[in-house]
Design a protein around this motif. Structure first.
Motif, PDB file in Angstrom:
ATOM      1  N   PRO A  10      -5.258 -11.249 -14.778  1.00 27.80           N
ATOM      2  CA  PRO A  10      -5.865 -10.047 -13.634  1.00 27.80           C
ATOM      3  C   PRO A  10      -4.987  -8.828 -13.713  1.00 27.80           C
ATOM      4  N   LEU A  11      -5.495  -7.802 -13.477  1.00 24.26           N
ATOM      5  CA  LEU A  11      -5.016  -6.375 -13.444  1.00 24.26           C
ATOM      6  C   LEU A  11      -4.071  -6.278 -12.132  1.00 24.26           C
ATOM      7  N   ASN A  12      -4.916  -6.625 -11.076  1.00 23.91           N
ATOM      8  CA  ASN A  12      -4.250  -6.440  -9.735  1.00 23.91           C
ATOM      9  C   ASN A  12      -2.922  -7.574  -9.493  1.00 23.91           C
ATOM     10  N   ALA A  13      -2.915  -8.552 -10.209  1.00 29.92           N
ATOM     11  CA  ALA A  13      -1.829  -9.537 -10.477  1.00 29.92           C
ATOM     12  C   ALA A  13      -0.661  -8.803 -11.057  1.00 29.92           C
ATOM     13  N   LEU A  14      -0.995  -8.190 -12.313  1.00 26.43           N
ATOM     14  CA  LEU A  14       0.191  -7.369 -13.063  1.00 26.43           C
ATOM     15  C   LEU A  14       0.675  -6.281 -12.328  1.00 26.43           C
ATOM     16  N   LYS A  15      -0.230  -5.495 -11.735  1.00 24.76           N
ATOM     17  CA  LYS A  15       0.336  -4.497 -11.041  1.00 24.76           C
ATOM     18  C   LYS A  15       1.160  -4.662  -9.913  1.00 24.76           C
ATOM     19  N   ALA A  16       0.812  -5.831  -8.847  1.00 27.66           N
ATOM     20  CA  ALA A  16       1.579  -6.360  -7.960  1.00 27.66           C
ATOM     21  C   ALA A  16       3.002  -6.732  -8.526  1.00 27.66           C
ATOM     22  N   PHE A  17       3.006  -7.485  -9.461  1.00 21.07           N
ATOM     23  CA  PHE A  17       4.261  -7.848 -10.024  1.00 21.07           C
ATOM     24  C   PHE A  17       4.942  -6.974 -10.475  1.00 21.07           C
ATOM     25  N   ALA A  20       6.545  -4.744  -7.534  1.00 16.77           N
ATOM     26  CA  ALA A  20       7.661  -5.736  -6.974  1.00 16.77           C
ATOM     27  C   ALA A  20       8.818  -5.724  -7.718  1.00 16.77           C
ATOM     28  N   ALA A  21       8.804  -6.094  -9.150  1.00 16.46           N
ATOM     29  CA  ALA A  21       9.900  -6.318  -9.973  1.00 16.46           C
ATOM     30  C   ALA A  21      10.620  -4.957  -9.995  1.00 16.46           C
ATOM     31  N   ARG A  22       9.748  -3.995 -10.104  1.00 20.62           N
ATOM     32  CA  ARG A  22      10.591  -2.501 -10.479  1.00 20.62           C
ATOM     33  C   ARG A  22      11.278  -2.233  -9.039  1.00 20.62           C
ATOM     34  N   LEU A  23      10.534  -2.362  -8.017  1.00 26.40           N
ATOM     35  CA  LEU A  23      11.404  -1.918  -6.681  1.00 26.40           C
ATOM     36  C   LEU A  23      12.232  -2.977  -6.194  1.00 26.40           C
ATOM     37  N   ARG A  24      12.179  -4.352  -6.712  1.00 22.48           N
ATOM     38  CA  ARG A  24      13.047  -5.157  -6.341  1.00 22.48           C
ATOM     39  C   ARG A  24      12.596  -5.547  -4.595  1.00 22.48           C
ATOM     40  N   SER A  25      11.422  -5.370  -4.195  1.00 24.77           N
ATOM     41  CA  SER A  25      11.064  -5.724  -2.748  1.00 24.77           C
ATOM     42  C   SER A  25       9.598  -5.889  -2.874  1.00 24.77           C
ATOM     43  N   LEU A  26       9.199  -6.724  -2.076  1.00 29.35           N
ATOM     44  CA  LEU A  26       7.748  -6.996  -1.728  1.00 29.35           C
ATOM     45  C   LEU A  26       7.307  -6.005  -0.822  1.00 29.35           C
ATOM     46  N   ARG A  28       8.357  -2.876  -0.331  1.00 29.28           N
ATOM     47  CA  ARG A  28       8.080  -1.355  -0.908  1.00 29.28           C
ATOM     48  C   ARG A  28       6.900  -1.474  -1.997  1.00 29.28           C
ATOM     49  N   ALA A  29       6.813  -2.662  -2.777  1.00 31.89           N
ATOM     50  CA  ALA A  29       5.539  -2.636  -3.513  1.00 31.89           C
ATOM     51  C   ALA A  29       4.349  -2.602  -2.699  1.00 31.89           C
ATOM     52  N   ALA A  30       3.976  -3.368  -1.611  1.00 27.74           N
ATOM     53  CA  ALA A  30       3.090  -3.412  -0.890  1.00 27.74           C
ATOM     54  C   ALA A  30       2.887  -1.684  -0.177  1.00 27.74           C
ATOM     55  N   GLU A  31       3.915  -1.111   0.013  1.00 32.81           N
ATOM     56  CA  GLU A  31       3.747   0.305   0.454  1.00 32.81           C
ATOM     57  C   GLU A  31       3.156   1.294  -0.760  1.00 32.81           C
ATOM     58  N   GLU A  32       3.753   1.115  -1.885  1.00 36.54           N
ATOM     59  CA  GLU A  32       3.439   1.861  -2.978  1.00 36.54           C
ATOM     60  C   GLU A  32       1.891   1.746  -3.381  1.00 36.54           C
ATOM     61  N   HIS A  34      -0.475   0.364  -1.496  1.00 35.53           N
ATOM     62  CA  HIS A  34      -1.123   0.475  -0.118  1.00 35.53           C
ATOM     63  C   HIS A  34      -2.079  -1.024   0.220  1.00 35.53           C
ATOM     64  N   VAL A  35      -1.302  -2.032  -0.047  1.00 37.29           N
ATOM     65  CA  VAL A  35      -1.812  -3.090   0.349  1.00 37.29           C
ATOM     66  C   VAL A  35      -0.754  -4.009   1.290  1.00 37.29           C
ATOM     67  N   THR A  36      -0.994  -5.219   1.827  1.00 40.21           N
ATOM     68  CA  THR A  36      -0.035  -5.654   2.800  1.00 40.21           C
ATOM     69  C   THR A  36       0.889  -6.438   1.911  1.00 40.21           C
ATOM     70  N   GLN A  37       2.013  -7.059   2.276  1.00 41.91           N
ATOM     71  CA  GLN A  37       2.926  -7.681   1.719  1.00 41.91           C
ATOM     72  C   GLN A  37       2.605  -9.071   1.491  1.00 41.91           C
ATOM     73  N   GLY A  38       1.663  -9.608   2.110  1.00 38.76           N
ATOM     74  CA  GLY A  38       0.889 -10.932   1.845  1.00 38.76           C
ATOM     75  C   GLY A  38       0.026 -10.690   0.700  1.00 38.76           C
ATOM     76  N   ALA A  39      -0.744  -9.599   0.385  1.00 34.84           N
ATOM     77  CA  ALA A  39      -1.518  -9.638  -0.733  1.00 34.84           C
ATOM     78  C   ALA A  39      -0.523  -9.518  -1.888  1.00 34.84           C
ATOM     79  N   ILE A  40       0.454  -8.461  -1.757  1.00 35.67           N
ATOM     80  CA  ILE A  40       1.457  -8.560  -3.036  1.00 35.67           C
ATOM     81  C   ILE A  40       2.040  -9.931  -3.543  1.00 35.67           C
ATOM     82  N   SER A  41       2.537 -10.822  -2.303  1.00 37.42           N
ATOM     83  CA  SER A  41       2.884 -12.328  -2.758  1.00 37.42           C
ATOM     84  C   SER A  41       1.958 -13.162  -3.037  1.00 37.42           C
TER      85      SER A  41
END
Length: 305
Positions: A10-17, A20-26, A28-32, A34-41
């Motif tokens: 799924p595209l959203n899963a790829l974008k979230a990973f 998060a992997a590039r920023l080393r942070s769930l 900061r990924a959520a902020e980039e 514009h979703v919640t940290q729980g959604a990224i996780s």
């Protein structure tokens, strides 16, 4: 029958990973994104289940990548970057028409590039792509909207227009002439170190013959397969250069080279505008008009096609 290819994750899963992997942070990924940290996780967990492998090692205040994640990250980052760039090029609001010009390196470096700012000032809506070429196209303009070729106008299947009037002249650096003073006697020229460009129809032997010296067999101290190198050598005092007037005009105006002898030799070659044999696009017409105006203002434009 070949096996069915497994669909992409799924595209959203790829974008979230990727974030998060590039920023080393769930967080900061959520902020980039514009979703919640729980959604990224949740999306990262979905991707791990899809791939059947762990991607992150979760530690307090730290997110570590597994070996699989480290290998996967640059692939995704490059893919998303390429997709973003292509989308911007094709659909961006500030998209500009691209004009692709193919020409020899000497013309590109010595004449075109120093004047591109003037072209952009007149046509800010255009983007230019330059492609250098060693040999001109033969039967069609290849991978470009137009071509500027150095030759004799004998191309077939294309629209060809002569751009420049040129002649051959002997030039040298002021430093060279200070150590090798010459007069109008061509025999003195024959005794000097000479520079030539390989492959030209007109050469030192013809230059001497046109002045009635038929037994001269000049042996240049330096031969180059490009006029750019030959001009650089002359500017650095290597020797006398027999060059076409157009290609050394800038160096003469800057005082890097000076005319070393008054005799000139008409040139059978010139720079030509080569266009595909099809209706001319607006961007191509704009460039053709501009280059003719510039050449005319500098006294180089050939008025007979």
């Amino acid at each position: 029958m070949s096996p069915r290819r497994k669909p992409l994750p799924p595209l959203n899963a790829l974008k979230a990973f990727e974030a998060a992997a590039r920023l080393r942070s769930l967080t900061r990924a959520a902020e980039e994104l514009h979703v919640t940290q729980g959604a990224i996780s949740q999306q990262v967990k979905l991707l791990e289940e899809y791939l059947g492998t762990q991607l992150f090692i979760r530690k307090p205040r730290k997110l570590e990548l597994t070996d699989s994640a480290q290998a996967y990250l640059p692939i995704l980052t490059e893919a998303f970057s390429s997709l973003l760039a292509s989308t911007h090029d094709l659909f961006g609001k500030d998209q500009r028409a691209r004009l692709t010009i193919k020409c020899g390196t000497s013309f590109m470096q010595r004449w075109l590039v120093p004047r591109l700012n003037d072209f952009y000032a007149q046509h800010p809506d255009l983007q230019v792509r330059l492609i250098s070429s060693v040999w001109p196209s033969q039967t069609e303009v290849e991978a470009a909207d137009l071509e500027i070729s150095n030759g004799f106008g004998d191309w077939t299947g294309m629209r060809v227009e002569r751009l420049t009037n040129e002649y051959w002249q002997v030039v040298a650096s002021p430093t060279f002439l200070a150590h090798h003073p010459v007069t109008e006697d061509p025999f003195e020229i024959a005794e000097c170190p000479l520079i030539s460009t390989m492959g030209d129809r007109e050469n030192w032997q013809q230059w001497f013959r046109k002045q009635g010296i038929h037994n001269a067999v000049p042996q240049p101290i330096l031969e180059s397969d490009t006029s750019t190198i030959a001009i650089d050598a002359a500017c650095n005092g290597v020797g006398l250069l027999l060059a076409r007037s157009f290609v050394v005009d800038a160096q003469i105006k800057r005082g890097e080279l000076v005319a070393a002898h008054p005799f000139t030799l008409p040139s059978t070659g010139a720079h030509y505008l080569v266009l595909p044999n099809k209706p001319i696009a607006t961007k191509v017409a704009a460039f053709c008009s501009w280059i003719k105006q510039r050449l005319d203002s500098e006294g180089h434009l050939c008025r007979i096609s």
